[in-house]
Design a protein around this motif. Structure first.
Motif, mmCIF file in Angstrom:
data_model
loop_
_atom_site.group_PDB
_atom_site.id
_atom_site.type_symbol
_atom_site.label_atom_id
_atom_site.label_comp_id
_atom_site.label_asym_id
_atom_site.label_seq_id
_atom_site.Cartn_x
_atom_site.Cartn_y
_atom_site.Cartn_z
ATOM 1 N N LEU A 74 0.808 -1.215 0.000
ATOM 2 C CA LEU A 74 0.000 0.000 0.000
ATOM 3 C C LEU A 74 0.843 1.268 0.000
ATOM 4 N N ARG A 75 2.176 1.124 0.031
ATOM 5 C CA ARG A 75 3.019 2.309 -0.082
ATOM 6 C C ARG A 75 2.772 2.970 -1.425
ATOM 7 N N ILE B 167 0.752 20.043 -7.846
ATOM 8 C CA ILE B 167 0.021 19.527 -6.688
ATOM 9 C C ILE B 167 -0.402 18.085 -6.935
ATOM 10 N N ALA B 168 -0.872 17.812 -8.156
ATOM 11 C CA ALA B 168 -1.289 16.450 -8.497
ATOM 12 C C ALA B 168 -0.125 15.475 -8.383
ATOM 13 N N ALA B 169 1.053 15.869 -8.871
ATOM 14 C CA ALA B 169 2.224 14.994 -8.809
ATOM 15 C C ALA B 169 2.577 14.662 -7.362
ATOM 16 N N ALA B 170 2.544 15.686 -6.491
ATOM 17 C CA ALA B 170 2.884 15.458 -5.087
ATOM 18 C C ALA B 170 1.847 14.583 -4.389
ATOM 19 N N VAL B 171 0.566 14.880 -4.621
ATOM 20 C CA VAL B 171 -0.498 14.137 -3.933
ATOM 21 C C VAL B 171 -0.584 12.711 -4.461
ATOM 22 N N GLY C 67 -7.689 8.370 -1.631
ATOM 23 C CA GLY C 67 -8.335 7.212 -1.034
ATOM 24 C C GLY C 67 -7.338 6.300 -0.341
ATOM 25 N N VAL C 68 -6.189 6.054 -0.988
ATOM 26 C CA VAL C 68 -5.142 5.236 -0.367
ATOM 27 C C VAL C 68 -4.612 5.919 0.883
ATOM 28 N N LEU D 260 -4.180 6.181 6.800
ATOM 29 C CA LEU D 260 -4.388 6.909 8.048
ATOM 30 C C LEU D 260 -5.223 6.078 9.025
ATOM 31 N N ARG D 261 -6.252 5.409 8.510
ATOM 32 C CA ARG D 261 -7.105 4.594 9.381
ATOM 33 C C ARG D 261 -6.339 3.403 9.973
ATOM 34 N N SER D 262 -5.412 2.888 9.200
ATOM 35 C CA SER D 262 -4.652 1.732 9.678
ATOM 36 C C SER D 262 -3.369 2.115 10.408
ATOM 37 N N GLY D 263 -3.176 3.444 10.585
ATOM 38 C CA GLY D 263 -2.014 3.906 11.334
ATOM 39 C C GLY D 263 -0.743 3.990 10.524
ATOM 40 N N ARG D 264 -0.854 3.911 9.183
ATOM 41 C CA ARG D 264 0.326 3.999 8.333
ATOM 42 C C ARG D 264 0.321 5.324 7.602
#
Length: 341
Positions: free
Chosen positions: A22-23, A269-273, A326-327, A332-336
């Motif tokens: 998921l990285r 911004i798109a490239a960074a996000v 979304g990723v 964030l929810r899984s603490g990563r």
């Protein structure tokens, strides 16, 4: 005689494997591979050296702006002014070079003065952004939106809406001579800038402080970090890189265009996000930003080669941004987080 026992294989750590997969940069490698395969099947020219050289030329200015955007977004801010700043810097460079050329100055002096003009212009815009945020107290979105509009308007005023040419003929030669069918001198400069800023983000105190401010600015102040001074430096860096981007465009085209930076802030911004830099601040990887910029610029080339209208590029990029955010939410929810460096 003693019997030997074999230890059972340790089960694969599912959570660690899931975290790796998921990285954002790992996901992007897969997306890039699929995209290359897709466009190559539809048009083998996409996998040619010629096509890749053109993609790199489009990638370089976006990458420069995206590097600055990565630092800014990691601090929890945003810089909407980079596109108009790039155009303003290119025009400043063009005006100085034209004036000195018409005055009979030497090529080396003229080019050096134009380079300085572009870099100083970019840093001035970055300084204004930093001061508006840290001294006046404006939100980064509002401060950089204001300088975005002011920069775009000033560019049109000083150029009258037309391109500024008339610089040294040597500029075109320096900007377009190829080495190994792929690289040009400006592109080599961009790669060097990328390598230096990558190391700064991942290996230096400046990078650690950037992450710390984005993670918790209150705790960063408590730890003795000069948050306001550091933020000014980050926006100065973003402005400086916009100046380098303006130079790249000028050396590639041999003229300064008032519209050369239009929409580039969104691409950066798109490239960074897409690359995994969190809009909430505190995390991001330069490796992800590199891949994000490469994907966003490759899409346009691929669409053109397969006969699809270039306007679909924005649709594809929008879908990628939505998927990337979304990723980030899953992580964030899984603490990563997306990580650092």
């Amino acid at each position: 005689m003693t019997a030997t026992t074999t230890q059972p294989a340790r089960p694969v750590d599912g959570h660690r494997l899931a975290g790796l997969l998921l990285r954002q940069d790992v996901l992007l490698l897969g997306v890039l591979a699929i995209m290359v395969a897709f466009f190559t099947v539809l048009n083998p020219v996409f996998f040619s050296t010629f096509a890749f050289a053109n993609i790199l030329q489009d990638w370089a200015p976006v990458m420069l702006l995206a590097i600055g955007q990565t630092f800014v977004v990691i601090t929890g801010g945003i810089d909407l002014s980079v596109g108009s700043n790039l155009g303003l810097c290119g025009v400043a460079c063009a005006l100085v070079m034209r004036a000195l050329t018409e005055g009979g100055n030497g090529t080396a002096v003229t080019i050096a003065a134009g380079v300085v003009a572009a870099l100083v212009t970019g840093m001035l815009v970055g300084l204004v952004n930093g001061l508006l945020i840290t001294r006046v107290g404006l939100a980064p979105f509002i401060a950089t939106l204001a300088t975005m509009g002011a920069g775009a308007g000033l560019t049109l005023v000083v150029t009258g809406g037309v391109q500024i040419a008339g610089g040294p003929v040597k500029v075109i030669e320096l900007g377009n001579t190829q080495y190994g069918s792929l690289l040009t001198l400006p592109l080599i400069v961009v790669l060097v800038v990328l390598a230096v800023t990558w190391m700064v983000l991942g290996l230096t105190r400046f990078g650690r402080w950037t992450y710390a401010i984005g993670s918790n600015s209150f705790a960063a102040r408590g730890a003795g970090i000069g948050v306001n001074a550091h933020l000014v430096k980050v926006y100065l860096l973003s402005g400086l890189l916009a100046g380098v981007g303006g130079l790249f465009i000028y050396f590639r085209l041999g003229s300064g265009s008032p519209t050369s930076g239009q929409g580039q802030e969104l691409a950066a911004i798109a490239a960074a996000v897409i690359g995994g830099t969190s809009l909430f601040g505190g995390s991001g990887r330069m490796s992800g930003t590199v891949l994000g910029a490469l994907i966003t610029t490759s899409v346009l080339s691929g669409l053109i080669l397969i006969g699809v209208a270039p306007n679909w590029q924005q649709v594809v990029i929008g879908a990628l941004i939505a998927a990337a955010v979304g990723v980030q939410q899953v992580n964030l929810r899984s603490g990563r987080g997306s990580g650092r460096g």
